[in-house]
Write an enzyme that holds these catalytic residues in place. Structure first.
Site, mmCIF file in Angstrom:
data_model
loop_
_atom_site.group_PDB
_atom_site.id
_atom_site.type_symbol
_atom_site.label_atom_id
_atom_site.label_comp_id
_atom_site.label_asym_id
_atom_site.label_seq_id
_atom_site.Cartn_x
_atom_site.Cartn_y
_atom_site.Cartn_z
ATOM 1 N N THR A 21 42.453 36.134 52.793
ATOM 2 C CA THR A 21 41.962 36.947 51.681
ATOM 3 C C THR A 21 42.868 36.866 50.454
ATOM 4 O O THR A 21 44.034 36.491 50.548
ATOM 5 C CB THR A 21 41.798 38.418 52.114
ATOM 6 O OG1 THR A 21 43.059 38.936 52.515
ATOM 7 C CG2 THR A 21 40.805 38.546 53.267
ATOM 8 N N ASP A 22 42.293 37.240 49.327
ATOM 9 C CA ASP A 22 43.052 37.231 48.072
ATOM 10 C C ASP A 22 43.499 38.655 47.736
ATOM 11 O O ASP A 22 43.310 39.582 48.530
ATOM 12 C CB ASP A 22 42.231 36.593 46.944
ATOM 13 C CG ASP A 22 40.965 37.376 46.613
ATOM 14 O OD1 ASP A 22 40.822 38.563 47.028
ATOM 15 O OD2 ASP A 22 40.098 36.807 45.920
ATOM 16 N N ALA A 23 44.039 38.844 46.567
ATOM 17 C CA ALA A 23 44.547 40.153 46.157
ATOM 18 C C ALA A 23 43.453 41.212 46.111
ATOM 19 O O ALA A 23 43.729 42.398 46.235
ATOM 20 C CB ALA A 23 45.228 40.043 44.792
ATOM 21 N N GLY A 24 42.205 40.779 45.952
ATOM 22 C CA GLY A 24 41.085 41.716 45.916
ATOM 23 C C GLY A 24 40.534 42.066 47.288
ATOM 24 O O GLY A 24 39.581 42.836 47.396
ATOM 25 N N VAL A 26 39.059 40.019 49.438
ATOM 26 C CA VAL A 26 37.937 39.182 49.869
ATOM 27 C C VAL A 26 38.455 37.781 50.171
ATOM 28 O O VAL A 26 39.555 37.405 49.756
ATOM 29 C CB VAL A 26 36.796 39.130 48.812
ATOM 30 C CG1 VAL A 26 36.231 40.520 48.552
ATOM 31 C CG2 VAL A 26 37.274 38.500 47.528
#
Length: 147
Positions: A21-24, A26
């Site tokens: 996942t990324d910082a958001g 997702v």
């Protein structure tokens, strides 16, 4: 767990981990390409060919020449996904796939709803020279017989 429906289709499962996942929160967009690649690799293994063996003898590799992808919905941490492929066409040196990723549902191997749609154009190359070569006849005949 891999499931074959018919030889020209194939599915496998992927679990989303924190590292995907990324910082958001997702799945990072480039990671979907890894899931699509893993599915193609497992499909090839399911029809009797491992990429390490093909690299060694006859010294070929399958590489992506073109890929188009539609990102429809995001996947998130701990989701279980179904990654699938359909073999669209096989030519002398190329394989064309349609691929998809969707949420896994209990008791089923069909992805719903669809998160990713992709068209993938693979080409056979001489591994050392990275030049296009014919898919070896024994492999091409086996793959064509699946269609």
């Amino acid at each position: 767990m891999n499931h074959e429906h018919k030889p020209t289709t194939f599915t496998c499962r992927e679990r989303i981990y924190y590292e995907d996942t990324d910082a958001g929160g997702v799945v990072y967009y480039a990671n979907y390409l890894k899931y699509l690649e893993r599915c193609r690799t497992e499909w090839l293994r399911s029809v009797g060919y491992r990429q390490t063996d093909l690299l060694r003898d006859p010294g070929i590799a399958f590489v992506v020449r073109k890929l188009t992808i539609e990102y429809l919905k995001p996947a998130r941490l701990d989701d279980e996904l179904i990654v699938g492929l359909e073999v669209e066409r096989i030519s002398r040196a190329q394989i064309f796939f349609r691929q998809h990723i969707g949420y896994a549902e209990e008791g089923g191997d069909e992805p719903r709803p669809e998160l990713i749609r992709a068209a993938v154009h693979i080409v056979c190359v001489h591994a050392a020279q990275m030049k296009t070569v014919s898919i070896p006849a024994i492999l091409r005949n086996k793959l064509e017989a699946l269609q």
